[in-house]
Design an enzyme around this catalytic site. Structure first.
Site, PDB file in Angstrom:
ATOM      1  N   GLY A 116      31.998  38.983  36.183  1.00 37.05           N
ATOM      2  CA  GLY A 116      32.992  39.178  37.605  1.00 37.05           C
ATOM      3  C   GLY A 116      32.305  38.088  37.969  1.00 37.05           C
ATOM      4  N   ASP A 164      37.579  35.864  47.262  1.00 31.25           N
ATOM      5  CA  ASP A 164      37.918  34.910  45.769  1.00 31.25           C
ATOM      6  C   ASP A 164      38.914  34.053  45.676  1.00 31.25           C
ATOM      7  OD1 ASP A 164      35.967  36.905  45.163  1.00 31.25           O
ATOM      8  OD2 ASP A 164      37.566  38.033  43.867  1.00 31.25           O
TER       9      ASP A 164
END
Ligand code: GLA
Length: 372
Positions: A116, A164
């Site tokens: 992740g 991200d």
């Protein structure tokens, strides 16, 4: 570099250049990005390296050292699986009107599997950074991040926020990125853990309870519904939390409580970091985890056990990081407690018959860049 050797072997030519983009870990500010809120991620020392040459004919040829068989994509929609993250960037650039042809690419990645840590954002940003330069687009780093997000949202179909991709594009060595996800103003904040006798351990549960299976999208929908009911553009705009909670119920109420308090926790962490009090942020990390577990409901037993065992082992604070439902937890640990924390987590997993988690210390690494 092995990516260059593989490029020569696969395409019988020299690549025009080699680019790298990192994955990320989030210190705090979870599920706040798509609520126009605050996040505090940093780029990790693992990521995606891409050797690339442009092609005038518009064709994309891809080869991943991890995935196996080479892939030729004549029309972008043919791409499948991991390749969609790369090909989506061509699509998003063309959609935005940029004159982008094709490319030959060899991809090499070293983000720990299932952790992740945004290997997908790393892939998108590596490709975006390469194409930006090869096609002379002149995009700023944040623009590359936005193109990468567009690829993931509208080509891959994962409704992620900007965190991200922004962390991967704008990260700096030794610094975390404090990002206002509404204005997209980013500020880097020095994060010298070693100077404070600390380590940030990433504890990779190794499990992945499907993030893209709709649960992430459902959380996002709960937040948007709550904002609509409250008459605000985004949950970021809630100033009277008690009043807002009084007008909501069920899932919308719990999601709102998390997002609003999480934004405050990010600001509190920023205040402490500015004051040089990084050792004191632990309680905020713990509170973030409880809120993600109980209000936002995106944790899972493997994450909870990693966090609880870390704290029992002497961590100053710990929390799940990233989207949740698996992936990694982070634990802030004083140097002299690293062994007891590692042992406590490893033992807790063994007692449950779970595979040992990967435990990796991480320090902030540089963001996307050209290597050769
Ligand atoms: C995933 C998404 C990000 C963010 C986090 C949760 O990593 O890609 O945009 O929403 O989850 O903070």
């Amino acid at each position: 570099m092995r990516v260059v050797e593989a490029f020569r072997e696969t395409f019988d030519a020299e690549p025009r250049g080699v680019w790298h983009a990192p994955g990320r870990v989030n210190l705090i500010g979870e599920h706040t990005d798509y609520n126009d809120g605050f996040v505090l991620p940093f780029a990790v020392p693992w990521g995606v390296t891409a050797a690339v040459s442009p092609r005038a004919d518009g064709v994309v040829r891809l080869w991943s050292l991890q995935a196996g068989t080479p892939l030729t994509v004549e029309t972008l929609d043919e791409a499948e699986g991991w390749a969609r993250y790369a090909v989506g960037v061509f699509w998003a650039l063309r959609e935005a009107g940029h004159p982008v042809g094709g490319a030959d690419l060899v991809i090499d990645g070293d983000v720990p599997r299932g952790a992740g840590l945004s290997s997908s954002a790393a892939l998108e940003v590596a490709v975006g950074t390469a194409l930006n330069e090869l096609y002379g687009l002149g995009l700023a780093k944040m623009e590359v991040a936005l193109v990468a997000q567009r690829a993931e949202n509208d080509f891959v179909g994962m409704p992620c926020g900007i965190m991200d991709q922004a962390a991967s594009a704008l990260g700096e060595q030794g610094k975390a990125l404090f990002l206002d996800c509404r204005s997209l103003a980013g500020r880097t904040i020095p994060l010298d853990l070693a100077a404070h006798g600390l380590q940030l351990l990433i504890i990779n549960t190794g499990v992945h309870h499907e993030l893209a299976d709709g649960r992430y999208a459902r959380r996002r929908q709960d937040c948007e519904n709550a904002a609509k009911r409250l008459g605000v553009d985004a949950l970021r705009d809630v100033t009277d939390l008690a009043g807002a909670l009084g007008r909501l119920s069920g899932d919308e109420r719990r999601r709102t409580q998390h997002v609003v308090t999480e934004n405050h926790r990010v600001e509190a962490v920023i205040g402490l970091l500015r004051a040089g009090a990084v050792r004191e942020i632990g309680a905020l990390l713990n509170a973030s985890h409880l809120s993600l577990r109980d209000q936002f409901e995106v944790s899972c037993p493997e994450l909870d056990v990693a966090v609880e065992a870390s704290i029992r082992g002497g961590a100053r604070g710990a929390r799940m990081t990233g989207g949740g439902f698996g992936g990694s937890a982070v634990a802030l640990v004083a140097d002299d407690r690293v062994k007891t924390v590692r042992d406590a987590v490893t033992r807790a997993y063994a007692e449950r018959g779970w595979a040992a988690p990967g435990i990796h210390p991480a320090t902030p690494a540089a963001g996307a860049r050209r290597l050769a």
